[in-house]
Design a protein around this motif. Sequence first.
Motif, PDB file in Angstrom:
ATOM      1  N   THR A 104      39.922   5.034  31.182  1.00 51.51           N
ATOM      2  CA  THR A 104      39.057   4.363  32.167  1.00 51.51           C
ATOM      3  C   THR A 104      39.375   2.877  32.244  1.00 51.51           C
ATOM      4  N   THR A 105      39.260   2.328  33.439  1.00 52.24           N
ATOM      5  CA  THR A 105      39.541   0.905  33.631  1.00 52.24           C
ATOM      6  C   THR A 105      38.824   0.413  34.881  1.00 52.24           C
ATOM      7  N   THR A 106      38.743  -0.902  35.014  1.00 51.73           N
ATOM      8  CA  THR A 106      38.275  -1.441  36.288  1.00 51.73           C
ATOM      9  C   THR A 106      39.349  -2.379  36.821  1.00 51.73           C
ATOM     10  N   ASN A 125      36.108   1.100  39.579  1.00 52.45           N
ATOM     11  CA  ASN A 125      36.263   1.821  38.316  1.00 52.45           C
ATOM     12  C   ASN A 125      37.187   3.015  38.565  1.00 52.45           C
ATOM     13  N   THR A 127      38.726   6.239  36.600  1.00 56.52           N
ATOM     14  CA  THR A 127      38.543   7.010  35.368  1.00 56.52           C
ATOM     15  C   THR A 127      39.283   8.348  35.449  1.00 56.52           C
ATOM     16  N   SER A 143      26.847   2.954  39.074  1.00 57.11           N
ATOM     17  CA  SER A 143      27.557   3.628  40.155  1.00 57.11           C
ATOM     18  C   SER A 143      28.158   4.939  39.657  1.00 57.11           C
ATOM     19  N   LEU A 145      31.196   8.047  40.108  1.00 62.34           N
ATOM     20  CA  LEU A 145      32.605   8.192  40.509  1.00 62.34           C
ATOM     21  C   LEU A 145      32.707   9.318  41.538  1.00 62.34           C
TER      22      LEU A 145
HETATM   23  C1  LIG Z   1      33.677   3.810  34.662  1.00 65.32           C
HETATM   24  O1  LIG Z   1      32.587   4.651  34.994  1.00 65.32           O
HETATM   25  C2  LIG Z   1      32.294   5.618  34.001  1.00 65.32           C
HETATM   26  C3  LIG Z   1      31.222   6.521  34.560  1.00 65.32           C
HETATM   27  O2  LIG Z   1      30.155   5.778  35.051  1.00 65.32           O
HETATM   28  C4  LIG Z   1      31.872   4.918  32.746  1.00 65.32           C
HETATM   29  O3  LIG Z   1      31.595   5.870  31.724  1.00 65.32           O
HETATM   30  C5  LIG Z   1      32.993   4.012  32.272  1.00 65.32           C
HETATM   31  O4  LIG Z   1      32.596   3.283  31.149  1.00 65.32           O
HETATM   32  C6  LIG Z   1      33.386   3.051  33.382  1.00 65.32           C
HETATM   33  N1  LIG Z   1      34.573   2.350  32.974  1.00 65.32           N
HETATM   34  C7  LIG Z   1      34.639   1.028  32.805  1.00 65.32           C
HETATM   35  C8  LIG Z   1      35.936   0.480  32.342  1.00 65.32           C
HETATM   36  O5  LIG Z   1      33.674   0.311  33.025  1.00 65.32           O
END
Ligand SMILES: *[C@@H]1O[C@H](CO)[C@@H](O)[C@H](O)[C@H]1NC(C)=O
Length: 420
Positions: A104-106, A125, A127, A143, A145
């Motif tokens: 996962t990344t943003t 985001n 994932t 939010s 996905l």
């Molecule tokens: C992206 O979204 C998921 C689901 O909401 C969350 O679990 C995850 O931590 C988020 N990733 C980041 C890098 O914030």
Amino acid sequence: MGTMHLLFVTLSLSIFTTTTNAHNITALLSGFSDYSLFNSYLSQTKLDGEINSRQTITVLVLNNAAMSALVAKHPLSVIKNALRLHVLLDYYDAAKLHQITDGTTTTTTLYQTTGNAAGNIGSVNITDLKGGKVGFGSAAPGSTLDSTYTKEVKKVPYNISILEISQPIIAPGLLTAPAPSASDLNITALLEKAGCKTFAALILKTGVLKVYQTAADKGLTVFAPSDEAFKAANVPDLSKLSNADLVSLLQFHALSSYAPIGTLKTTKNPFTTLATSAAGKFDLTAETSGDEVTLKTGYDSSRVATTVLDSTPLCIFTVDSVLLPPELFGISPSPAPAPVPVTSPTPSPNKAPTPAVAPASVMSPPAPPMESPVVSPAEAPIKAENSTSDSSAAVYVEAPALLKGIVTVSAIVIVSVFLS
Ligand SMILES: *[C@@H]1O[C@H](CO)[C@@H](O)[C@H](O)[C@H]1NC(C)=O
Ligand SMILES: *[C@@H]1O[C@H](CO)[C@@H](O)[C@H](O)[C@H]1NC(C)=O
Ligand SMILES: *[C@@H]1O[C@H](CO)[C@@H](O)[C@H](O)[C@H]1NC(C)=O
Ligand SMILES: *[C@@H]1O[C@H](CO)[C@@H](O)[C@H](O)[C@H]1NC(C)=O
Ligand SMILES: *[C@@H]1O[C@H](CO)[C@@H](O)[C@H](O)[C@H]1NC(C)=O
């Protein structure tokens, strides 16, 4: 054979300038009819230029079905922000999507560059979900996905990648944000402040203001003649025009599309105006010389003097001369009407006025004094270019241009270890 370590380090240094175009997103998408609506909105919102000027970018495209659902209910300014969230300021192709550290990344998007994205609302985001699916959503807390990766559309490795996703990524509040333009704006007040009181009074009196307001949600560019322009010798006595002709003349001073100064400078084809109908052409051609844009009607011409407002999808400019369409005033007089305003107007009662060949006396100053140009708070322009031939000329650009000049460094490190 031993162990071979291949270390690939791609360091891409992107220095944005206003002149270099790294890509042409319009051309890249043009071969895909599934994305014709998406492509068309990139052009309408002028986001194509922002994408083209960036070296390392990923565009998350929506097919026509997903796109029509998004565009059906929202004004262009909202669609523009929604689309900005689909332009990632980093390179992601299918392989990279499945190699995200910890799954996962943003990543930041063009929306972040507007300066209106509080917190991480301008980020997305990404994932890696179970079963090989990759989910996309707003990076804002809470939010979901909702959108998933569908396929790779096109890529130029490490420069631009185009990926299809299943549905729009929506940040909280994005679709309900009040449009910064159109209905909220008092067009006549802006015009009066910019030295175009005569024009403001005419559009109010004739009801053309309502036509402008209706058009403003979808895209509108107004060329408002200064008060001085109405005093020029070649301007016919407007009180002698029929109401229908006066309405046509005023509608001729607006394009039914959003055309900021950059668009005027680069468009060679004639623009249709709000007066354009089956009955007549009523179009305008823009010609550029250096920093100066001149509008040609086929009868007379006028310099575009100042930008009063540039807030997608509405642009308001002042012009030095009243734009006289040949459809109402006949063929082009020769020599061309004098561009400078004169003190004693000699209104001509008929529809084919004799041009002002030599104005007897010239008023000073040649241009009306300008108040501070009014800008929308949402897309606050900055003064960006030289004045052209006089002090009334000012050219403004949208805030994202600020970011040109910013240097982004993106390092992609791929380590492949081959053992044999
Ligand atoms: C992206 O979204 C998921 C689901 O909401 C969350 O679990 C995850 O931590 C988020 N990733 C980041 C890098 O914030
Ligand atoms: C990009 O491509 C389109 C369509 O192929 C073309 O009309 C346009 O002029 C190109 N833009 C630039 C900046 O080269
Ligand atoms: C990617 O961008 C860099 C920097 O502008 C350029 O040198 C390179 O040729 C581009 N790669 C491709 C495949 O176009
Ligand atoms: C717009 O401004 C004009 C004059 O500047 C004013 O007379 C008019 O009431 C305003 N309209 C609205 C809807 O506020
Ligand atoms: C600004 O104007 C000066 C004098 O007209 C000109 O030499 C210069 O190139 C202009 N600069 C830009 C950025 O247009």
